[in-house]
Design a protein around this motif. Structure first.
Motif, mmCIF file in Angstrom:
data_model
loop_
_atom_site.group_PDB
_atom_site.id
_atom_site.type_symbol
_atom_site.label_atom_id
_atom_site.label_comp_id
_atom_site.label_asym_id
_atom_site.label_seq_id
_atom_site.Cartn_x
_atom_site.Cartn_y
_atom_site.Cartn_z
ATOM 1 N N GLY A 37 0.851 -1.199 0.000
ATOM 2 C CA GLY A 37 0.000 0.000 0.000
ATOM 3 C C GLY A 37 0.883 1.243 0.000
ATOM 4 O O GLY A 37 2.116 1.150 0.101
ATOM 5 N N GLY A 132 -1.541 -1.812 7.527
ATOM 6 C CA GLY A 132 -2.202 -0.551 7.212
ATOM 7 C C GLY A 132 -3.653 -0.711 7.632
ATOM 8 O O GLY A 132 -4.040 -1.734 8.196
ATOM 9 N N ILE A 133 -4.449 0.292 7.343
ATOM 10 C CA ILE A 133 -5.897 0.156 7.586
ATOM 11 C C ILE A 133 -6.612 0.703 6.359
ATOM 12 O O ILE A 133 -6.270 1.783 5.861
ATOM 13 C CB ILE A 133 -6.337 0.863 8.896
ATOM 14 N N ARG A 167 -6.497 3.417 -8.132
ATOM 15 C CA ARG A 167 -5.502 4.442 -8.469
ATOM 16 C C ARG A 167 -4.177 3.838 -8.898
ATOM 17 O O ARG A 167 -3.379 4.481 -9.570
ATOM 18 C CB ARG A 167 -5.304 5.416 -7.301
ATOM 19 N N PHE A 168 -3.928 2.592 -8.516
ATOM 20 C CA PHE A 168 -2.677 1.943 -8.894
ATOM 21 C C PHE A 168 -2.787 1.246 -10.259
ATOM 22 O O PHE A 168 -1.798 0.789 -10.806
ATOM 23 C CB PHE A 168 -2.280 0.895 -7.848
HETATM 24 P P1 PGA Z 1 -2.915 2.462 1.851
HETATM 25 O O1 PGA Z 1 -3.714 1.110 2.057
HETATM 26 O O2 PGA Z 1 -1.634 2.327 2.627
HETATM 27 O O3 PGA Z 1 -2.654 2.532 0.371
HETATM 28 O O4 PGA Z 1 -3.788 3.569 2.368
HETATM 29 C C1 PGA Z 1 -3.923 0.630 3.342
HETATM 30 C C2 PGA Z 1 -4.796 -0.595 3.298
HETATM 31 O O5 PGA Z 1 -5.665 -0.690 2.404
HETATM 32 O O6 PGA Z 1 -4.628 -1.464 4.167
#
Ligand code: PGA
Length: 244
Positions: A37, A132-133, A167-168
């Motif tokens: 991420g 991440g979240i 977006r990726f």
């Molecule tokens: P992000 O994604 O770091 O691109 O915000 C976090 C996630 O989806 O766990």
């Protein structure tokens, strides 16, 4: 839970990298649980800088990643395998044999999920798990659900995740619809968990996850029950916390 607040992305990345560097210094043959991420890219850059300064030795470190898209091969630049090599593994002295991700091209998703769960057990479990979240509260790719998933599995991605991750890719249609992910139970077995949240877009979900009810509708909320969580956030992401 310990909360570490940073003022900007540079400080955020340095603080997160310091924690991982300390883990490696304390236990050179540790198992790092890693995440992809946009959030941890700066953390990996900081680790590389420290490695280049001779401060970190990755030679005995083992890694397991949280998740991988199903259907993307290692050479696909959107696979998490590709991401990890690009941002970290190709830039440090890690033994690639000790870096693990689910195999996005495995023909049998159940077998692949079982293999990955077993592998995590066999290497002795995770010393520190980076997470991440998602905007919807997911951790790994454990999406909001009626149950907390216990073990590694292949999941259908939530619409919110496809929307956030498009977006990726060239378009939303190109985002894989399925992914392998450690289960919430797998993640909770990590001895220590470092959750990274950056930017005001994460403020509401972070407050819901850590100050709201523990519910599988917000998978990250289970972390309230983990005895050793470090939440690293910037001022914007932490703005809904009471002392902010
Ligand atoms: P992000 O994604 O770091 O691109 O915000 C976090 C996630 O989806 O766990």
């Amino acid at each position: 839970m310990r909360i570490i607040k940073a003022k900007d992305y540079d400080e955020f990345s340095k603080k997160a990298a310091s924690i991982l560097a300390a883990q490696i210094a304390l236990k050179p043959d540790c198992v790092l649980g890693l995440a992809t991420g946009s959030t941890p890219i700066g953390t990996y850059d900081q680790l590389v800088e420290r490695y280049e300064r001779g401060e970190i030795d990755f030679s005995q470190v083992t890694t397991v990643n949280l998740d991988e898209y199903r259907g993307l091969g290692k050479e696909n630049d959107q696979s998490y395998y590709y991401f990890m090599n690009k941002y970290l593994f190709d830039r440090v002295n890690i033994d690639k044999q000790r870096t693990h991700l689910p195999d996005g091209m495995a023909p049998d998703s159940e077998k692949e999920s079982e293999r990955y769960e077993k592998l995590i057990e066999e290497i002795g479990g995770v010393d520190i798990q980076v997470c991440g979240i998602g905007n919807n509260g997911h951790i790994g790719f454990c999406e909001p659900s009626s149950i907390f998933e216990k073990v590694t599995l292949c999941v259908d991605l939530a619409e919110a995740t496809i929307e956030a991750n498009k977006r990726f890719f060239e378009s939303a249609d190109d985002v894989p619809r399925q992914a392998y992910t450690m289960g919430v139970g797998t993640i909770m077995k990590g001895k220590k968990i470092m959750l990274l949240a950056y930017g005001e877009g994460k403020a509401d979900i972070l407050a819901k996850a850590f100050l709201g009810d523990i519910t599988p509708e917000v998978p990250a909320s289970i972390l309230q029950l983990h005895p050793d969580v470090i939440l690293v956030g910037d001022e914007a992401a932490l703005s809904k916390f009471p002392d902010s």
